[in-house]
Design an enzyme around this catalytic site. Structure first.
Site, PDB file in Angstrom:
ATOM      1  N   TYR A  90      -2.176   0.667  10.623  1.00  0.00           N
ATOM      2  CA  TYR A  90      -2.144   0.120   9.262  1.00  0.00           C
ATOM      3  C   TYR A  90      -0.827   0.465   8.579  1.00  0.00           C
ATOM      4  O   TYR A  90      -0.219  -0.379   7.906  1.00  0.00           O
ATOM      5  CB  TYR A  90      -3.338   0.688   8.490  1.00  0.00           C
ATOM      6  CG  TYR A  90      -3.478   0.190   7.075  1.00  0.00           C
ATOM      7  CD1 TYR A  90      -3.685  -1.160   6.808  1.00  0.00           C
ATOM      8  CD2 TYR A  90      -3.434   1.078   6.001  1.00  0.00           C
ATOM      9  CE1 TYR A  90      -3.826  -1.605   5.492  1.00  0.00           C
ATOM     10  CE2 TYR A  90      -3.581   0.642   4.690  1.00  0.00           C
ATOM     11  CZ  TYR A  90      -3.779  -0.702   4.448  1.00  0.00           C
ATOM     12  OH  TYR A  90      -3.916  -1.148   3.155  1.00  0.00           O
TER      13      TYR A  90
ATOM     14  N   SER B 109       0.866  -1.178   0.000  1.00  0.00           N
ATOM     15  CA  SER B 109       0.000   0.000   0.000  1.00  0.00           C
ATOM     16  C   SER B 109       0.901   1.225   0.000  1.00  0.00           C
ATOM     17  O   SER B 109       2.069   1.146   0.417  1.00  0.00           O
ATOM     18  CB  SER B 109      -0.854  -0.003   1.269  1.00  0.00           C
ATOM     19  OG  SER B 109      -1.495   1.252   1.446  1.00  0.00           O
TER      20      SER B 109
HETATM   21  C1  8X3 Z   1      -4.999   1.787   1.266  1.00  0.00           C
HETATM   22  C2  8X3 Z   1      -4.438   3.156   1.119  1.00  0.00           C
HETATM   23  O1  8X3 Z   1      -4.488   5.543   2.043  1.00  0.00           O
HETATM   24  O2  8X3 Z   1      -6.134   4.009   2.939  1.00  0.00           O
HETATM   25  O3  8X3 Z   1      -4.046   0.803   1.304  1.00  0.00           O
HETATM   26  O4  8X3 Z   1      -3.827   3.813   3.558  1.00  0.00           O
HETATM   27  S1  8X3 Z   1      -4.738   4.132   2.491  1.00  0.00           S
END
Ligand code: 8X3
Length: 266
Positions: free
Chosen positions: A164, A151
């Site tokens: 994340y 990502s």
């Molecule tokens: C998804 C992109 O910007 O939501 O992997 O982290 S973000």
């Protein structure tokens, strides 16, 4: 959820020459779209995800369209299940590590450690489990490909994203390090890092099913990426000649200049 595998090893002989692509998280979004594309490119695709009904339906759809597809229900965080899955395969040429996801948008000061643990388990350890388990088959193929769908969160930071972001940085580091460590093997490591992709589930899952909050992520953005856009990139990278290693592809919609700079129409 049923855990009965519907995958069975393919027959030996001419059919075994068809390259096999394993896709994790193939039940929706980027995983499902990548599986569709790789099947169209001539791969026998093995669809894995926790939701047996979804991957079973996709495998049936692809088979009805004349493609070669099988479904194998799998939780990538369950190492024993991953090892059993790997043992069931007769070959593996391509692995697309797509299973992953985000939970919440909480500041570091307030985030739930359980969410962080879950994100680390699926986004990092899930990739580790499946890659480790399939590396011998990928090596034996003579021209293996490991794809890590990371990502843009693995390449920058944003407020509320730390759990994340940390996990995706982990996936990025895994891909980079693995590439160094297996340089003497016939296996390449490709990282594809998408930015804003509008899929049916990513933001919905992130916000615990809150559809209004999920929709706001894409509000005013003319054209967020689609799962097909990312699948197109996966297919392109995977179908380069085996000696060509596309180390890293960062993919964003035109309206997103960085993790924190997005153009939104009024
Ligand atoms: C998804 C992109 O910007 O939501 O992997 O982290 S973000």
């Amino acid at each position: 959820m049923s855990t009965t595998p519907t995958h069975s090893p393919g027959p030996a002989g001419p059919a075994a020459a068809t390259p096999v692509a394993v896709v994790t998280g193939a039940s929706s979004g980027i995983g499902a779209a990548s599986a569709r594309r790789l099947a169209a490119e001539g791969h026998r695709v093995v669809l894995t995800a926790r939701r047996a009904d979804r991957i079973g339906a996709l495998a049936a759809e692809l088979t009805a369209a004349g493609r070669r597809a099988e479904a194998y229900p799998l939780d990538v965080t369950d190492r024993a299940a991953v090892d059993a899955f790997a043992a069931s395969l007769d070959r593996c040429d391509v692995l697309v590590n797509n299973a992953g996801g985000a939970l919440g948008m909480d500041a570091v000061a307030d985030a739930d450690p359980a969410d962080w643990r879950t994100m680390y388990e699926v986004n990092v350890l899930g990739v580790l489990h499946v890659t480790q388990a399939l590396l011998p088959a990928l090596t034996a193929s003579g021209a293996g490909t490991v794809v890590v769908i990371s990502s843009t969160a693995g390449h920058g930071v944003y407020e509320g994203g730390a759990g994340y972001v940390a996990a995706k940085h982990g996936a990025h580091v895994l891909a980079r390090t693995l590439r160094l460590e297996i340089v003497d093997r016939p296996v390449r490591v490709i990282e594809i890092a998408p930015g804003m992709v509008r899929t049916e589930e990513f933001s919905l899952v992130r916000f615990g099913g809150d559809a209004e909050r999920a929709a706001k992520v894409y509000e005013g953005v003319a054209e967020p990426l689609t799962a097909d856009d990312v699948a197109d990139t996966v297919a392109w990278a995977v179908t380069r000649p085996p000696h060509v290693n596309v180390d890293l592809l960062v993919l964003r919609p035109r309206a997103q200049a960085s993790n924190t700079k997005v153009h939104r129409q009024a």
